[in-house]
Design an enzyme around this catalytic site. Structure first.
Site, PDB file in Angstrom:
ATOM      1  N   GLU A  38       0.871  -1.161   0.000  1.00 41.76           N
ATOM      2  CA  GLU A  38       0.000   0.000   0.000  1.00 41.76           C
ATOM      3  C   GLU A  38       0.919   1.224   0.000  1.00 41.76           C
ATOM      4  O   GLU A  38       1.799   1.321   0.860  1.00 41.76           O
ATOM      5  CB  GLU A  38      -0.874  -0.007   1.260  1.00 41.76           C
ATOM      6  N   ARG A 262       5.095 -12.552   9.777  1.00 37.73           N
ATOM      7  CA  ARG A 262       5.831 -11.295   9.615  1.00 37.73           C
ATOM      8  C   ARG A 262       7.240 -11.449  10.140  1.00 37.73           C
ATOM      9  O   ARG A 262       7.468 -12.143  11.119  1.00 37.73           O
ATOM     10  CB  ARG A 262       5.172 -10.190  10.437  1.00 37.73           C
ATOM     11  N   LYS A 272       4.594   0.761   9.047  1.00 41.72           N
ATOM     12  CA  LYS A 272       4.668   2.065   8.383  1.00 41.72           C
ATOM     13  C   LYS A 272       4.004   3.137   9.231  1.00 41.72           C
ATOM     14  O   LYS A 272       4.466   4.274   9.275  1.00 41.72           O
ATOM     15  CB  LYS A 272       3.994   1.975   7.011  1.00 41.72           C
TER      16      LYS A 272
END
Ligand code: ATP
Ligand code: MG
Length: 553
Positions: A38, A262, A272
């Site tokens: 994204e 992750r 982020k």
């Protein structure tokens, strides 16, 4: 058909095993993966691992990878991020087959939504988000059907068209999938497919005021591109059922989702959203601050792409989350830099040494990198006045520490053996000058002096040295896992994460440094030119120290 393209004896991670089996069973002729960031921030080390996995498996099995910007949330996205992401993926050493934007599919996604409505699989709901949440139920209690669930197809089509036409305010209406309010998977309880948002999109501008939700955009985008293996992180496990439901109802290409854990690293944060806070609240100088775990930060600090790839490989692909030790990354960086870094000398805290018996300078030939002969030698002038580190002179001899001392001999790197004769001090007793004599027959590589010395010191010529600024970095956080601590993660920021040495003295060769070079400053560590460096103000970042802090657990 021979489908396995991999070296047989190299062990596969579990994703690779799945792909290997799929190919062996002839499910696909070739595989297609995607990396779907994204564009709401800069990529970090966790993304690097996802990039290495997605591009890596495709490469390994002769397939391809698309770069797809998952840009369905107009509020947080920006072209600055789009550009940095492309730069980072390429810098890491990967090439995408195609570049796409989920926003390219907005028309197609709208048509898909209309199809679901026509099939009776989606409806327009007037409940507010609070009401939807209240009716959702809990994992142990079933949810309640929305009173709008049984609207007719015609009514739904009209309302959805009106949503698109901007006739309703944000939050007034949503489009929901009609699945099952009693499902044990909360996400299957009539998930939202579209919401109203009057926001300017970085690519589609003001064309749309309804935007698809992740669950409606991601799987369909995969399917449109004919992605075979859609790899994502574990938090998407419960979304898989929705993913499969949409694809099945629409009868489109059956992409399949697979999840891995992750990748985390201690003493930093990797989200982020959190990294953005550090930037916006100026705890760091920007997304590419060398202390940041961003790809751009690591690049600026002097980490190499191959070291990062090696780290991702060693950290591996897991089914359960764990926190990797940052020293594993540093180990990979050090290993790579040891092979490629040019050796140079720089003195950070100088004291002047006068070579009493040297009148004319002597040109020395010093190897650039003992690990790589092809890098050749450089010329370095040995002059009457040189600098050594202040801490490399001792008044009191110390056991097993080989430093300069009055009456003792020591070698100067690449140059000669010198004997220290005397020192000059100022009124406060601080040393201002050290006097030495050199042994002309002890030149490095041609030493016939027969003098035995222990210890070699780095040095620079006073006459030719260039002043440089050196920036040294420590951990960005004081605790291993700032996410797990009480209160805000920013309370655990290490206030001493940056040390600046305003003036260090570097050998003149370093004035020619470029962003293509990595250096080892002898006895000091690995260094890399900062991107803000100019001819008048040369700045070096310390990449990593020389010491191997990594111990295999
Ligand atoms: P963040 O929370 O940092 O914003 P994200 O998952 O929202 O991360 P995306 O831009 O959506 O970021 O991620 C693009 C891809 O990278 C996704 O497939 C995501 O699963 C993967 N990814 C993100 N963070 C990690 C991580 N720490 N380890 C491995 N993969 C990751
Ligand atoms: Mg995200």
């Amino acid at each position: 058909m021979e489908t396995s393209h991999i070296e047989e004896n190299k062990s596969l991670n579990f994703i690779e095993e799945i792909i290997d089996n799929d190919l062996k069973e002839g499910k696909y002729d070739s595989i297609l993966t995607r990396f779907p960031p994204e564009p709401n921030g800069y990529l970090h080390l966790g993304h690097a691992s996802s990039i290495c996995l997605n591009f890596g498996v495709a490469k390994k099995f002769g397939g391809k990878t698309n770069l797809r910007f998952d840009d369905t949330n107009p509020v947080t996205e920006d072209t600055e991020y789009v550009e940095s992401i492309q730069e980072d993926v390429q810098w890491l050493g990967f090439e995408w087959a195609d570049i796409f934007y989920a926003s390219d599919y907005f028309d197609q996604l709208y048509d898909f939504a209309v199809q679901l409505i026509k099939q009776g699989d989606a409806y327009v709901c007037d409940l507010t988000s609070d009401e939807i949440a209240a009716q959702k139920g809990t994992p142990t209690e079933v949810g309640t059907n929305s009173p709008y669930r049984n609207r007719t197809v015609e009514e739904n089509l009209q309302l959805f068209a009106d949503m698109k036409a901007g006739k309703y305010k944000e939050g007034e209406k949503t489009l929901r999938a009609k699945i099952d309010m009693t499902s044990t998977n909360m996400l299957m309880r009539d998930p939202l497919l579209y919401r109203i948002k009057f926001a300017h999109h970085h690519r589609t501008g003001d064309k749309w005021c309804i935007y698809p939700m992740y669950d409606f955009a991601h799987g369909q985008s995969d399917s449109i591109e004919k992605i075979t293996h859609s790899i994502c992180t574990l938090e998407f496990v419960p979304h898989r059922e929705v993913y499969d439901w949409c694809i099945e109802k629409l009868g489109i290409y059956p992409s399949k989702q697979y999840e891995f854990a992750r990748v985390n690293v201690n003493y930093t944060v990797m989200s982020k959203r959190k990294l953005k806070q550090l930037v916006e609240e100026q705890h760091v100088a920007g997304w590419d601050d060398p202390r940041m775990p961003t790809i751009s930060g690591m690049r600026r600090r002097g980490y190499t792409a191959s070291a990062i790839r090696e780290f991702c490989d060693r950290a591996g692909i897991a089914k359960r989350e764990k926190i990797n030790d940052i020293s594993l990354l540093e180990f990979c960086v050090r290993e790579d830099l040891n092979k490629i870094a040019l050796r140079r000398m720089a003195v950070f805290n100088p004291v002047k040494v006068i070579i009493s018996n040297l009148e004319n300078e002597i040109l020395l030939d010093i190897e650039n990198n003992p690990e790589d002969e092809t890098t050749g030698n450089r010329q370095v002038a040995f002059t009457k006045e040189i600098y050594i580190e202040r801490e490399d002179f001792v008044e009191e001899p110390q056991k097993k520490v080989f430093k300069m001392e009055v009456g003792k001999t020591i070698r100067l790197k690449g140059a000669f053996i010198v004997t220290c004769d005397s020192v000059v001090k100022d009124a406060d007793g601080s040393i201002t000058e050290i006097h030495c004599s050199y042994h002309p027959d002890s030149k490095s590589g041609q030493d016939t002096s027969g003098i035995k010395v222990q210890g070699t010191l780095h040095w620079v010529s006073v006459q030719y040295a260039v002043p440089v600024e050196v920036r040294e970095y420590n951990r960005l956080f004081k605790v291993e896992n700032p996410n797990a601590e009480e209160g805000d993660f920013k309370e655990y920021i290490n206030e001493h994460s940056l040390d600046i040495i305003p003036t260090a003295y570097a050998e003149p060769e370093l004035a020619k440094a470029t962003l293509n070079d990595h250096f080892q400053f002898l006895r000091k560590g690995y260094f890399y030119l900062d991107k803000d460096s100019t001819k008048d103000k040369i700045i070096f970042n310390k990449t990593v120290g020389l010491k191997d802090g990594f111990t295999k657990k």
